[in-house]
Structures are given as C-alpha cells and as structure tokens.
Write a protein that holds these residues in place. Structure first.
Motif, short mmCIF file in Angstrom:
data_model
loop_
_atom_site.label_atom_id
_atom_site.label_comp_id
_atom_site.label_asym_id
_atom_site.label_seq_id
_atom_site.Cartn_x
_atom_site.Cartn_y
_atom_site.Cartn_z
N GLY A 179 0.81 -1.22 0.00
CA GLY A 179 0.00 0.00 0.00
C GLY A 179 0.84 1.27 0.00
O GLY A 179 0.31 2.36 -0.15
N GLY A 180 2.13 1.15 0.17
CA GLY A 180 2.98 2.34 0.23
C GLY A 180 3.12 2.82 1.66
O GLY A 180 2.20 2.67 2.47
N VAL A 181 4.23 3.42 1.95
CA VAL A 181 4.54 3.75 3.33
C VAL A 181 3.69 4.90 3.85
O VAL A 181 3.17 4.89 4.95
CB VAL A 181 6.04 4.13 3.45
CG1 VAL A 181 6.36 4.59 4.86
CG2 VAL A 181 6.90 2.95 3.06
N LYS A 182 3.50 5.89 3.01
CA LYS A 182 2.90 7.14 3.47
C LYS A 182 1.44 6.98 3.93
O LYS A 182 1.08 7.39 5.02
CB LYS A 182 2.96 8.13 2.33
CG LYS A 182 2.48 9.51 2.66
CD LYS A 182 2.59 10.32 1.40
CE LYS A 182 2.20 11.75 1.59
NZ LYS A 182 2.42 12.46 0.33
N ASN A 183 0.66 6.34 3.04
CA ASN A 183 -0.78 6.31 3.31
C ASN A 183 -1.11 5.47 4.51
O ASN A 183 -1.99 5.78 5.29
CB ASN A 183 -1.51 5.75 2.10
CG ASN A 183 -1.17 6.54 0.88
OD1 ASN A 183 -0.90 7.74 0.98
ND2 ASN A 183 -1.15 5.90 -0.27
N GLY A 184 -0.40 4.37 4.63
CA GLY A 184 -0.77 3.46 5.69
C GLY A 184 -0.24 3.86 7.03
O GLY A 184 -0.86 4.61 7.81
N ILE A 185 0.95 3.46 7.25
CA ILE A 185 1.45 3.36 8.60
C ILE A 185 1.76 4.69 9.26
O ILE A 185 1.55 4.87 10.44
CB ILE A 185 2.70 2.45 8.57
CG1 ILE A 185 2.80 1.70 9.85
CG2 ILE A 185 3.94 3.19 8.17
CD1 ILE A 185 1.73 0.67 9.97
N GLU A 186 2.24 5.63 8.45
CA GLU A 186 2.68 6.89 9.04
C GLU A 186 1.59 7.56 9.83
O GLU A 186 1.78 8.03 10.94
CB GLU A 186 3.08 7.81 7.89
CG GLU A 186 4.51 8.24 7.95
CD GLU A 186 4.74 9.31 6.91
OE1 GLU A 186 5.19 8.96 5.81
OE2 GLU A 186 4.43 10.47 7.21
N LYS A 187 0.41 7.56 9.20
CA LYS A 187 -0.72 8.25 9.79
C LYS A 187 -1.02 7.69 11.18
O LYS A 187 -1.28 8.42 12.12
CB LYS A 187 -1.93 8.03 8.88
CG LYS A 187 -2.81 9.21 8.77
CD LYS A 187 -3.82 9.11 7.61
CE LYS A 187 -4.53 7.79 7.45
NZ LYS A 187 -5.09 7.60 6.11
N TYR A 188 -0.96 6.35 11.29
CA TYR A 188 -1.33 5.73 12.55
C TYR A 188 -0.24 5.84 13.60
O TYR A 188 -0.53 6.02 14.78
CB TYR A 188 -1.71 4.27 12.31
CG TYR A 188 -2.90 4.14 11.42
CD1 TYR A 188 -4.17 4.50 11.90
CD2 TYR A 188 -2.78 3.73 10.11
CE1 TYR A 188 -5.28 4.42 11.08
CE2 TYR A 188 -3.88 3.65 9.28
CZ TYR A 188 -5.13 4.00 9.77
OH TYR A 188 -6.22 3.92 8.96
N SER A 189 1.02 5.71 13.14
CA SER A 189 2.07 5.71 14.18
C SER A 189 2.14 7.05 14.90
O SER A 189 2.54 7.11 16.05
CB SER A 189 3.43 5.28 13.64
OG SER A 189 3.58 5.62 12.31
N LYS A 190 1.72 8.10 14.23
CA LYS A 190 1.73 9.41 14.89
C LYS A 190 0.89 9.42 16.16
O LYS A 190 1.20 10.10 17.12
CB LYS A 190 1.17 10.47 13.95
CG LYS A 190 2.13 10.91 12.90
CD LYS A 190 1.53 12.07 12.13
CE LYS A 190 2.11 12.08 10.73
NZ LYS A 190 1.53 13.11 9.89
N ILE A 191 -0.20 8.69 16.14
CA ILE A 191 -1.08 8.67 17.32
C ILE A 191 -0.72 7.50 18.23
O ILE A 191 -0.70 7.62 19.44
CB ILE A 191 -2.55 8.51 16.89
CG1 ILE A 191 -2.86 9.44 15.72
CG2 ILE A 191 -3.49 8.75 18.05
CD1 ILE A 191 -4.05 9.01 14.91
N LEU A 192 -0.43 6.36 17.60
CA LEU A 192 -0.31 5.15 18.40
C LEU A 192 0.99 5.06 19.19
O LEU A 192 0.99 4.55 20.30
CB LEU A 192 -0.47 3.92 17.51
CG LEU A 192 -1.87 3.80 16.88
CD1 LEU A 192 -1.98 2.54 16.04
CD2 LEU A 192 -2.96 3.80 17.94
N MET A 193 2.08 5.56 18.62
CA MET A 193 3.35 5.42 19.35
C MET A 193 3.40 6.26 20.63
O MET A 193 3.83 5.76 21.67
CB MET A 193 4.54 5.69 18.43
CG MET A 193 4.77 4.60 17.39
SD MET A 193 4.93 2.93 18.10
CE MET A 193 3.33 2.22 17.75
N PRO A 194 2.91 7.51 20.60
CA PRO A 194 2.84 8.24 21.87
C PRO A 194 1.93 7.54 22.88
O PRO A 194 2.19 7.55 24.09
CB PRO A 194 2.26 9.60 21.46
CG PRO A 194 2.66 9.76 20.04
CD PRO A 194 2.64 8.40 19.45
#
Ligand code: PHE
Length: 478
Positions: A179-194
């Motif tokens: 799916g590509g890096v940008k659309n998927g994971i980046e969006k979620y890690s911003k909220i989930l990792m904190p």
C-alpha cells in the motif's frame, strides 16, 4: 500496470514529506520488539545494570554515528542499500555490504515475524481475559506451551498455532508494503506510538509500586560488574544495532526517502534518544514485576510474556483493558519495524533487479515466512532437527536451535559488520566535501557537530566494533 507499480514505488520514495513523518517512520522502525521484548530479556540474561551501561556506551559512540552515516549515504545515493553504495562508489566492492544487509533482513524478519505473532496472540488472550485466574507459574507455562506448540496431551500437536499468528502478521506486513509507506502506517504511528509510551509509563508506575519491586529497580541501576561475561559486550553491541535498526540498510533505504530539507543530524539524535528511552522505560516496567512475581530474570525470550500479564492481573478490573491496549500497541510497534525490514529487501529487488513492487513484496514475504516457520518449529517439534552451533556457554540456547541461531548471527555479527563498513565508508571513502554538503543540506545548515561526527565515524565506531569482536574471539583481553 507498469505505470501503477511505478506510482506505488514513487509514493513510497517521496513518502516522508513532513518532519514528523520521517521521525515517526525512522523511530517506528527503531522502536519495536527490540525495545520491549528483546532488551529486557537480554538485560536479564546479562546481569542487569552493568550490561545496560555498556549498551548505552555502544548506542552513543557507535549507534548514533552509524545511524547518521546510513541516513547520509541513503539520501545522497537516493537508492536502496545496494544501489546507494554503487552510486556513491561505482566500480568498487562496497555494495557487497548492501547485499549482506539483504541477507540480514531475511534472517531478522524470519524470527521477528514469529515473535510478532506471539504478541498478536496475546491480544486475543487479553481480550478473552485468559490470564485473570492464573498464577505466575501458570502464566509462564501457558507461554511455553504456546510457542512450542505443546498440546494438552504433551505432544506437539499444536505446532501450527503460533505459525498461524506469524503468517497473519506477515500478511499484514506485506499488505502495508504494497500500500505504500505514506498512506498506511505513518498516519497511525503518529497517534499510536505516543499512546504506547503513555501505557508503558503507567505500567512503570504500577510495577514499581508492587511489593518487592525495589529489587528489580536495583537490578536495573546498580551495576554488578562481576556478573558480566565476555559475551555480554558483544550482546550489547549487537543489540544496539538491532534496536536502532542499523547495519543492514534500513536507515539507508529510509534515508533515501528523506527530503533534502530535513536536518539529518538532528533526526538521528532524536530517533536514538526516543528508542533508548522506550527501552529503558520498558525495563522499568518489567524488572520490578519480575522480582515481585518471582519470575527468573534470565528466563529468556519469554520474559515479557511471562511477566506482564501478572502486572495486568495486579491492576484489577482495568488491567484487562490495559493489557489489550498494550499488546495491540506492541503489535503495531512490531509492524512499523517489520515493514522497514521488508522494505530493505523490496527496494533492492525493485530498483536493482527490476522486479515489480508487487511481485517483489509477495515473493520475499513468502520466503521469509517459510524461514520463520522453521524458526517457530525449532522451538517445539523440531528442536533437534536443526543441529546448530552451540551458541552460549550457559547452554541456554540449545533449546532454541535455529531461532536463536539466526537471531545471534544477524544481530551480533552481520549488523555490526554492516556498521563497521558504513562508518568506514563515510569516514574514509567519501569525500569530506560531499559528507559536509549532505549534512548541511548544501550549505543551508550549520553543522557544528561535524568534528565530533568525524571522530566517531572515522575512528571510534569502526575501532570500537573491531575491539568488541577481537575481545569476544579471545584475541585481546581487557
Ligand atoms: N529495531 C527494530 C526493533 O527494535 C528491529 C529492526 C532491526 C528493524 C533491524 C529494522 C532493522 O524492534
């Protein structure tokens, strides 16, 4: 079709557009099972605080400059691990180092997928509240039966159980890469990792207030140098590389996606600090509980899984909610790391072997999953099917065979050798003007740290890695 594939590849290549994007992606790669599963268990096996001190020295003097070196080479080369070396040093054998990274990626993702599968299984266990009525011994026993595939009749009839979760995890990993890096994971890690950080801090507080917890805090912070073995130093170095995702081209590949506007020096320091902080906080959540519940600190790969359910139990009713959240977030942390491992292989196959991104992803994921299945089986029914080298003097690992073998070979040898190569490359092979140009974004940034970086990349990191190897081989004595 061809066009579509290229589009996907280019979405991934210019994927990290925002500042937070690159930090989140690189930190997402670094922060994972290495911090929360592996760090505590090798700290436990190596006697605690003294090992942590050596680890921190490795991180600061070797890990940080190697990370910056990888970013630098990747962004300058604008290619995968092999291609970047080829571009910056054409007609030289430096690219072999890139290949070694690809091999390391295959190995690491094999067992990484298995352990990530365990965390997914623990989500299910927490959802069904399966630990609630169990004693610490029973919780440990349940973990052991699960990973070995032991059925209630004592046979290995359940061998497929952990494998099922591993395959599930690998499918999701491959899916994100497609799916590509940008659309998927980046969006979620911003909220989930904190959020993961927050839960770990809550666990820290709970764990440290358990009766008997102080013994764990002491274990973490009061060094007993006598407990340190020769092999501990190599374990510390290897884990510094593993935890920071270094030595196999992950940060070269990600570096090639970083925009020319980012400050590479600052990014590498931020990622290094975030990764180290999470590992230490994870240790602080686990060791007080290890001592409070009488789990053996040197228990091995099961340490986290055998310990934390007890903490959730001790939290009463809300413990289950925390437990579910914790294992969900740990699975996500594992995912943001596993995609960075698979991306190393896929970027290489797409750019150097001209494979379509989709094919590259599917083929490599399948091969890695098969190797991972062997890892999983080597913990149970096939313990003796893979007669591998005796790895540890204590004999701890004989039980783990293939699994532990590829873990040790990749983390303790391939990654540090990769780090040795890249720091030598940046320190000695690249022209100083080029290094400076890349670090300063062509003169836009002041690079006041340059002297320090040069000393670390040129001398401290390569010599440090060599010394650890020679010391481990018994060639030099300290
Ligand atoms: N750093 C990751 C972790 O700590 C694992 C990893 C190793 C990722 C090597 C990429 C490369 O979980």
């Amino acid at each position: 079709m061809e066009k579509k594939v290229n589009e996907v590849a280019s979405v991934a290549r210019d994927g990290f557009t925002s500042k937070f994007g690159i930090i989140a992606a690189a930190a997402g790669s670094a922060i994972g099972l290495g911090n929360i599963w592996k760090f505590p268990y090798i700290v436990g096996q190596n006697g605690g605080a003294a090992f942590i001190i050596i680890y921190l020295v490795c991180i600061a003097l070797i890990g940080a400059p190697v990370m910056l070196s990888e970013f630098l080479v990747g962004r300058r080369g604008q290619k995968n691990a092999v291609g970047s070396y080829k571009k910056l040093a054409p007609n030289t054998p430096w690219f072999i180092n890139g290949w070694m990274g690809i091999v390391a990626a295959f190995m690491i993702l094999s067992f990484y997928g298995v352990v990530a599968g365990w965390t997914v299984f623990y989500v299910v266990k927490m959802l069904t509240n399966s630990f609630a009525a169990l004693s610490p011994e029973e919780i440990g026993g349940m973990f052991g039966s699960f990973i070995t595939g032991t059925a209630s009749d004592g046979s290995f009839g359940q061998w497929w159980h952990p494998i099922m979760y591993q395959i599930l995890f690998m499918i999701v990993t491959a899916g994100v890469i497609l799916g590509g890096v940008k659309n998927g994971i980046e969006k979620y890690s911003k909220i989930l990792m904190p959020l993961l950080l927050l839960i770990i801090i809550i666990l820290d507080i709970k764990a440290m207030t358990l009766p008997g917890a102080m013994a764990g805090v002491e274990f973490l912070f009061k060094p007993n140098w006598a407990a340190l073995e020769v092999s501990s130093v190599l374990d510390a170095l290897g884990h510094a590389f593993f935890s920071l995702s270094l030595g196999m081209g992950t940060m070269i590949t990600y570096g090639s996606y970083i925009s020319k506007k980012e400050n590479l020096g600052v990014t590498s320091i931020q990622v290094t600090i975030a990764d180290t902080l999470i590992a230490l906080l994870a240790g602080l959540a686990i060791f007080p509980a290890v001592f409070a519940f009488g789990v053996a600190p040197a228990e091995g790969p099961g340490l986290v899984f055998a310990t934390l359910p007890n903490v959730f139990n001790a939290m009463g009713g809300i413990g289950q909610i925390f437990g579910v959240m914790f294992f969900v977030l740990l699975s996500v942390a594992a995912l943001t790391s596993s995609i960075s491992i698979l991306e190393v292989v896929v970027a290489y196959l797409v750019e150097e072997m001209n494979l379509e991104r989709k094919k590259a992803t599917i083929y490599s994921a399948i091969i890695i999953t098969i190797s991972g299945i062997l890892c999983s089986l080597s913990l149970g029914p096939w313990t003796t099917t893979f007669p591998v080298l005796e790895i540890s003097e204590t004999g701890m690992f004989t039980q783990y065979g293939y699994f532990d073998f590829i873990d040790k070979i990749s983390a303790n040898f391939l990654l540090p050798i990769g780090g040795l190569a890249i720091s030598t490359f940046v320190g000695w092979k690249m022209r100083k003007e080029d290094v400076m140009d890349e670090l300063s974004n062509s003169g836009l940034l002041k690079v006041s740290y340059y002297v320090v970086f040069e000393i670390l990349a040129k001398y401290v990191a390569p010599i440090g890695i060599l010394i650890v190897f020679l010391y481990n081989l018994g060639i030099i004595k300290l």
